[in-house]
Design an enzyme around this catalytic site. Structure first.
Site, PDB file in Angstrom:
ATOM      1  N   HIS A 236       0.996  -1.154  -0.230  1.00  0.00           N
ATOM      2  CA  HIS A 236       0.097  -0.030  -0.125  1.00  0.00           C
ATOM      3  C   HIS A 236       0.839   1.395  -0.091  1.00  0.00           C
ATOM      4  O   HIS A 236       1.788   1.254   0.784  1.00  0.00           O
ATOM      5  CB  HIS A 236      -0.826  -0.148   1.213  1.00  0.00           C
ATOM      6  CG  HIS A 236      -1.871   1.145   1.267  1.00  0.00           C
ATOM      7  ND1 HIS A 236      -1.878   2.338   1.436  1.00  0.00           N
ATOM      8  CD2 HIS A 236      -3.153   0.693   1.306  1.00  0.00           C
ATOM      9  CE1 HIS A 236      -3.033   2.898   1.327  1.00  0.00           C
ATOM     10  NE2 HIS A 236      -3.991   2.065   0.935  1.00  0.00           N
ATOM     11  N   ARG A 256      -6.761  10.240   0.089  1.00  0.00           N
ATOM     12  CA  ARG A 256      -6.783  10.744  -1.135  1.00  0.00           C
ATOM     13  C   ARG A 256      -8.169  10.903  -1.665  1.00  0.00           C
ATOM     14  O   ARG A 256      -8.307  11.850  -2.692  1.00  0.00           O
ATOM     15  CB  ARG A 256      -5.837   9.873  -1.913  1.00  0.00           C
ATOM     16  CG  ARG A 256      -4.301  10.139  -1.717  1.00  0.00           C
ATOM     17  CD  ARG A 256      -3.353   9.113  -2.070  1.00  0.00           C
ATOM     18  NE  ARG A 256      -3.574   7.888  -1.491  1.00  0.00           N
ATOM     19  CZ  ARG A 256      -3.504   6.572  -1.914  1.00  0.00           C
ATOM     20  NH1 ARG A 256      -3.453   6.376  -3.018  1.00  0.00           N
ATOM     21  NH2 ARG A 256      -3.581   5.498  -0.886  1.00  0.00           N
TER      22      ARG A 256
END
Ligand SMILES: Cc1cc2nc3c(=O)[nH]c(=O)nc-3n(C[C@H](O)[C@H](O)[C@H](O)COP(=O)(O)OP(=O)(O)OC[C@H]3O[C@@H](n4cnc5c(N)ncnc54)[C@H](O)[C@@H]3O)c2cc1C
Length: 604
Positions: A236, A256
């Site tokens: 990740h 995000r």
């Protein structure tokens, strides 16, 4: 002759995360007796940590979404080596599974007109993740547990399974021990569902909890089942990097999705510098368009920070390697900048990302509403796992089923965020249903006592070696360093061969590992038993990664940086040979039906 308590169930589910609970609920609903075993307390499974949400094409926020777009996104994300039938079932069934969760009492964030709210996430074309702030996993586990507890499921908590038992070629139960008292338990069952999660503890930097030692993968492999796609490990892009004690802890992609941007030490949004061709048409051409997308403008395309995880991770590694990283070896993730766009930004951030706000405040003394975070890649998820039938989730061993992170297929070379929680619901349900069907068709199960004796003997070996044997933790740390350095985000044949050479002496050390004391409350003993699992999955990852001489999804080979079309036609399968060696085979991917091919073409 070891002493043990015996339990009889039609279906035994190993693992009480989302997949295990959903499987247990479904099996119990069809009228068979169900046992559920887990290493930790009920409610503490890894699923509880899931933050961002559950991917399902409910089309509540963008009515252009449907199963076809979700299917095409999942296949593109997995770089077309996914089991297409699983990707199809997942995309079609996920909305019903989420609505069912809602009917069982799950709270979700809501749209203004009261429907389940959905958020943007990497690789998903439209806002698709049903969520509750950034605590979705907690709500999912709470709901499944509340529902499951009323189905008459027998729960055996804090019990580690160390071996599967067989009757002829089919599975007949499992053998384990109570973690607190060390007492043995024998579970006789007509069908077994593995739902044990992942393998992240094979790496030094990981978002995964202590439970992720590859147990289900190894139990299945030792029982003769195939593992598949083990080379595909997901790193990740955003884990915490500072302070060292919290390195690897996840920073959800939801940051995000809510408008957070990645910058290097020069303040540049470097994700705009490298957009893969197959995503160019779907990616914002400038920062303004990217912002509009995160605020729900249907005419805008997604910002490059929301490209797939494998790509974002590699871009971050490039920035760090080329000297544009943050002070502690990461890059900057900034959500505080949205104050220039939203009047109530600080309140908005605290509402949408409460766990992230607290995580940084408590652990790093950073206020994410006013300053950027430092982040870097962390080992997060394994796409590989037990090879299963797409519709029933049965492995290559009759009566042995697998679902959730420990099963392979749906994600191919890379998983899209949010697709795990929906995978747990869709395939957990299917595994429970088919395990119950299988169990109903069996006569009583006989377990050969010699298998039980052997499992108990092996479990007690660390005590026989006592404190004269090497401590298990040193061996575990050495393995984690090895995997991190030599089989990590960027791989080469030479380094992986070196890893393979080092795994052999590590295995020999593990076979000599010893512990003192007795079976009660003895974490050293648990660590000694974990070593076999960690070494088995590490070898499977390394061998499969050497075999795949190309780069695809989570697997990046510096010595073969491009995709090779000849590798798009098969999955790599790992199997135990009769002499105990680990062998590899290539399993051809069956041709995709024309109807699904057309879906992918339409969604280009
Ligand atoms: C921090 C974090 C955030 C995430 N956020 C998201 C997200 O927002 N959306 C998403 O889709 N995915 C997310 N993921 C991934 C997702 O949470 C996991 O892939 C998923 O929860 C795995 O569920 P599972 O049911 O397969 O296993 P788990 O939930 O891990 O459950 C495994 C169970 O198996 C038991 N077990 C293991 N070994 C044994 C054994 N030997 N004997 C007995 N029991 C055993 C454990 O005790 C546990 O009960 C996230 C992951 C992390 C780490």
């Amino acid at each position: 002759m070891p002493e043990y308590q015996t339990h009889d169930h039609d279906v035994l589910v190993i693992g009480a995360g989302g997949a295990g609970l959903r499987a247990a609920i479904e099996a119990a609903a069809s009228g068979v007796s169900v046992g559920l075993v887990c290493k930790s307390l009920l409610g503490k499974a890894h699923t509880v940590m899931a933050e961002g949400g559950i991917a399902a094409a409910l089309a509540n926020v963008d009515d252009r979404d449907n199963w076809k777009v979700h299917f095409a996104d999942t296949m593109r994300g997995g770089q077309y080596v996914n089991n297409w039938r699983m990707a199809e079932l997942h995309a079609k069934e996920a909305p019903d599974r989420v609505r069912e969760l809602e009917a069982w009492g799950a709270m979700f964030d809501r749209t203004k007109d009261g429907r389940i709210l959905q958020r943007n996430f990497g690789g998903h074309r439209y806002p698709r993740l049903a969520h509750v702030g950034d605590r979705t996993g907690l709500e999912m586990i709470r709901t499944l547990q509340d529902h499951g507890i009323h189905q008459g499921i027998d729960v055996h908590m804090e019990c580690t399974i160390v071996a599967l038992l067989k009757s002829g070629n089919r599975v007949a139960g499992a053998f384990g021990y109570e973690r607190e008292r060390g007492r043995f338990r024998l579970f006789r069952a007509k069908a077994v569902v593995l739902a044990t999660g992942g393998v992240g503890r094979a790496y030094q930097i990981t978002s995964n909890s202590w439970e992720y030692t590859g147990d289900g993968h190894t139990l299945a492999y030792d029982a003769g089942a195939d593992l598949m796609d083990m080379e595909f490990v997901q790193f990740h892009p955003t884990g915490m990097v500072w302070p060292p004690s919290v390195r690897g802890i996840l920073v959800t992609e939801g940051v995000r999705g809510e408008g957070g941007v990645l910058r290097n030490s020069e303040g540049r949004r470097f994700m705009f510098d490298d957009i893969p061709d197959n995503y160019r048409a779907q990616t914002a051409s400038d920062e303004e368009e990217g912002w509009r997308y995160t605020q729900g403008d249907k005419a805008a395309r997604r910002p490059p920070e929301l490209l797939t995880r494998d790509h974002v991770s590699r871009c971050i590694v490039r920035e760090i390697k080329e000297g544009r990283g943050s002070p502690h070896g990461g890059v900057f993730l900034d959500i505080s900048w949205i104050k220039s766009r939203l009047p109530n930004a600080a309140e908005h951030i605290r509402k949408k990302l409460p766990s992230m706000y607290h995580q940084f405040k408590q652990l790093a003394d950073i206020d994410i509403t006013t300053e950027p975070m430092e982040v870097g890649p962390t080992t997060h998820y394994i796409m590989g796992g037990v090879r299963v039938d797409s519709d029933t989730q049965m492995s290559t061993v009759p009566g042995l089923f697998a679902a959730g992170e420990c099963a392979a297929g749906i994600n191919g070379a890379n998983r899209l965020g949010g697709n795990s929680l929906s995978d747990l619901l869709v395939f957990g349900k299917r595994a429970g249903e088919h395990a119950a069907k299988f169990a109903k068709a069996q006569q009583n199960t006989e377990v050969d006592a010699s298998q039980v004796d052997e499992a108990a003997r092996r479990a007690l070996l660390p005590f026989e070696r006592g404190t004269t044997g090497e401590g298990p933790y040193q061996i575990q740390y050495a393995l984690q360093d090895l995997m991190q350095d030599l089989v990590g985000i960027v791989r080469t044949e030479a380094e992986m061969q070196r890893a393979l050479d080092c795994l052999k002496p590590l295995r020999e050390r593990a076979n000599r590992a010893g512990v003192g004391g007795h079976r009660e409350y003895n974490p050293g003993w648990h660590a000694a038993l974990d070593l076999h699992n960690l070494l088995t999955v590490s070898e499977a990852i390394t061998r499969s990664a050497i075999e795949r001489r190309e780069s695809r999804g989570g697997h990046f080979r510096e010595d073969h940086p491009g995709k090779d079309p000849s590798f798009a036609t098969f999955n790599i399968v790992v199997r135990k040979a009769p002499d105990g060696r680990m062998t590899l085979a290539r399993a051809p991917i069956p041709p995709m039906p024309d109807e699904l091919k057309r879906v992918i073409e339409e969604m280009q």
